[in-house]
Design an enzyme around this catalytic site. Sequence first.
Site, mmCIF file in Angstrom:
data_model
loop_
_atom_site.group_PDB
_atom_site.id
_atom_site.type_symbol
_atom_site.label_atom_id
_atom_site.label_comp_id
_atom_site.label_asym_id
_atom_site.label_seq_id
_atom_site.Cartn_x
_atom_site.Cartn_y
_atom_site.Cartn_z
ATOM 1 N N CYS A 203 0.812 -1.232 0.000
ATOM 2 C CA CYS A 203 0.000 0.000 0.000
ATOM 3 C C CYS A 203 0.839 1.272 0.000
ATOM 4 O O CYS A 203 0.366 2.321 -0.417
ATOM 5 C CB CYS A 203 -0.965 0.004 1.178
ATOM 6 S SG CYS A 203 -2.156 -1.327 1.080
ATOM 7 N N HIS B 2 -3.340 7.565 1.913
ATOM 8 C CA HIS B 2 -3.736 6.222 1.493
ATOM 9 C C HIS B 2 -5.153 5.971 2.002
ATOM 10 O O HIS B 2 -5.466 6.241 3.157
ATOM 11 C CB HIS B 2 -2.761 5.202 2.079
ATOM 12 C CG HIS B 2 -3.191 3.785 1.852
ATOM 13 N ND1 HIS B 2 -3.592 3.328 0.617
ATOM 14 C CD2 HIS B 2 -3.290 2.729 2.703
ATOM 15 C CE1 HIS B 2 -3.915 2.052 0.714
ATOM 16 N NE2 HIS B 2 -3.744 1.662 1.971
ATOM 17 N N ASN C 67 -10.091 0.370 -0.662
ATOM 18 C CA ASN C 67 -8.633 0.395 -0.555
ATOM 19 C C ASN C 67 -8.036 -0.206 -1.830
ATOM 20 O O ASN C 67 -8.177 -1.405 -2.071
ATOM 21 C CB ASN C 67 -8.220 -0.408 0.687
ATOM 22 C CG ASN C 67 -6.716 -0.427 0.913
ATOM 23 O OD1 ASN C 67 -5.943 -0.058 0.030
ATOM 24 N ND2 ASN C 67 -6.312 -0.866 2.086
HETATM 25 O O1 UT7 Z 1 -3.959 -0.900 3.274
HETATM 26 C C1 UT7 Z 1 -3.190 -1.433 4.323
HETATM 27 C C2 UT7 Z 1 -3.684 -0.936 5.566
HETATM 28 N N1 UT7 Z 1 -4.894 -1.639 5.962
HETATM 29 C C3 UT7 Z 1 -5.617 -1.080 6.872
HETATM 30 O O2 UT7 Z 1 -5.297 0.011 7.262
HETATM 31 C C4 UT7 Z 1 -6.776 -1.824 7.485
HETATM 32 C C5 UT7 Z 1 -6.782 -1.520 8.944
HETATM 33 N N2 UT7 Z 1 -7.847 -2.166 9.687
HETATM 34 C C6 UT7 Z 1 -9.131 -1.776 9.590
HETATM 35 O O3 UT7 Z 1 -9.473 -0.925 8.811
HETATM 36 C C7 UT7 Z 1 -10.122 -2.390 10.527
HETATM 37 O O4 UT7 Z 1 -9.439 -3.110 11.535
HETATM 38 C C8 UT7 Z 1 -11.144 -3.338 9.834
HETATM 39 C C9 UT7 Z 1 -12.088 -2.517 8.987
HETATM 40 C C10 UT7 Z 1 -10.394 -4.336 8.970
HETATM 41 C C11 UT7 Z 1 -11.969 -4.103 10.865
HETATM 42 O O5 UT7 Z 1 -12.614 -3.208 11.739
HETATM 43 P P1 UT7 Z 1 -12.641 -3.519 13.314
HETATM 44 O O6 UT7 Z 1 -13.457 -2.467 13.930
HETATM 45 O O7 UT7 Z 1 -11.202 -3.656 13.738
HETATM 46 O O8 UT7 Z 1 -13.421 -4.903 13.383
HETATM 47 P P2 UT7 Z 1 -12.938 -6.336 13.877
HETATM 48 O O9 UT7 Z 1 -12.010 -6.949 12.891
HETATM 49 O O10 UT7 Z 1 -12.475 -6.248 15.283
HETATM 50 O O11 UT7 Z 1 -14.313 -7.134 13.838
HETATM 51 C C12 UT7 Z 1 -15.418 -6.748 14.655
HETATM 52 C C13 UT7 Z 1 -16.570 -7.677 14.368
HETATM 53 C C14 UT7 Z 1 -16.210 -9.155 14.469
HETATM 54 O O12 UT7 Z 1 -17.307 -9.826 15.069
HETATM 55 P P3 UT7 Z 1 -17.265 -10.239 16.618
HETATM 56 O O13 UT7 Z 1 -16.079 -11.128 16.740
HETATM 57 O O14 UT7 Z 1 -17.116 -8.957 17.360
HETATM 58 O O15 UT7 Z 1 -18.588 -10.911 16.801
HETATM 59 C C15 UT7 Z 1 -16.068 -9.578 13.034
HETATM 60 O O16 UT7 Z 1 -16.361 -10.953 12.848
HETATM 61 O O17 UT7 Z 1 -17.056 -7.476 13.035
HETATM 62 C C16 UT7 Z 1 -17.131 -8.753 12.364
HETATM 63 N N3 UT7 Z 1 -16.852 -8.523 10.943
HETATM 64 C C17 UT7 Z 1 -17.819 -8.286 10.048
HETATM 65 N N4 UT7 Z 1 -19.137 -8.174 10.144
HETATM 66 C C18 UT7 Z 1 -19.822 -7.885 9.037
HETATM 67 C C19 UT7 Z 1 -15.652 -8.515 10.313
HETATM 68 N N5 UT7 Z 1 -15.832 -8.250 9.021
HETATM 69 C C20 UT7 Z 1 -17.146 -8.101 8.819
HETATM 70 C C21 UT7 Z 1 -17.924 -7.809 7.690
HETATM 71 N N6 UT7 Z 1 -19.264 -7.706 7.846
HETATM 72 N N7 UT7 Z 1 -17.388 -7.606 6.473
#
Ligand code: UT7
Length: 326
Positions: free
Chosen positions: A113, A253, A283
Amino acid sequence: MIRSVVTGTGSALPVRRVSNAELAQEVDTSDEWIVERTGIRFRHIAGPDETTATLATDACKAALAAAGVLAVDIDLIVLATATPDQTFPSSATKVQAALGIPDCVAFDVAAVCSGFLYAVQVADAMLKTGLHAKALVIGAETFSRILDWEDRATCVLFGDGAGALVLEARESADNVASPDARGILATRLHADGRHNDMLYVDGGPSTTGTVGKLRMKGREVFRHAVVNLAAVMQEVLDLAGLESHQVDWVVPHQANARILDATARKLGLPPEKVVVTVDQHANTSAASVPLALDTAVRDGRIKRGDLLVLEAMGGGFTWGAAVLRY
Ligand code: UT7
């Protein structure tokens, strides 16, 4: 003094545009979750005839037209990608061939990225040596081809696209505060390979012999992104001898709207100064910064003379920033 001046920008997106609602028909997710956690509403997905090199070529044609430069006058192509058409030849040489450039220097850089920021620093250094005069600097990706469409935590986050700049070696005023100090004023790059396992592809020519799929520990990446991006933006401003209140636009980014907000807040920059396209493109990895830059140039937000800070962070980890007067 000689600096690398952006004389034209261009971008290209695949024809197919996919909304969160459409995605939710195939993947266990919802428009509400994606918008609330990421700010993403749409992404473009490449069709069978659209590749990293074809998107890059289209972006270059637009950038060359904007710069008023003929393709044959380009003597350097640096293309940032983590999703080349093939392991080799480089996608840069495919772009060269497609543009009909008989001879130049052309190569890919891989820093995921933040690849575009790496490409900018490399091209800037090569232009300033006097070895090259006119460069195409490209970020182009087709991440849809390396996504695990069963993994809802990653597949909803990414899109395909390309962005390009024409960078030309030009006379520019010494004093960075002067409006005549056009071009790239400072760049700063970092890498910390201890975090390889936070964001990676689980395959490759030298390991599995397959292309592999993207894997990410999203929360950890998020945490590092906010800290590293705010720090490197401050570093690059310090290097240039400028302060954050002098910045007209941050072109970040585009990974997550919450990262953009948190990073701008850390630097005391108002959200109105941040170019946001993550809602439309998701992204697009190395393509996201030049794609956002071209979008904001073409819709009139970014004007000649504006002071811009570009920044990105990605797998490796790698991260970097550049400050330039457009
Ligand atoms: O380009 C390189 C750089 N990349 C980035 O900068 C990405 C950085 N990370 C992020 O943007 C965020 O961490 C994410 C968007 C990837 C995830 O957001 P989060 O607030 O950290 O969510 P999480 O991974 O902790 O997941 C929270 C919940 C989980 O459920 P439980 O375990 O709390 O019941 C996941 O299973 O959201 C669930 N979840 C979803 N639900 C619906 C994860 N993905 C999805 C989805 N739809 N697509």
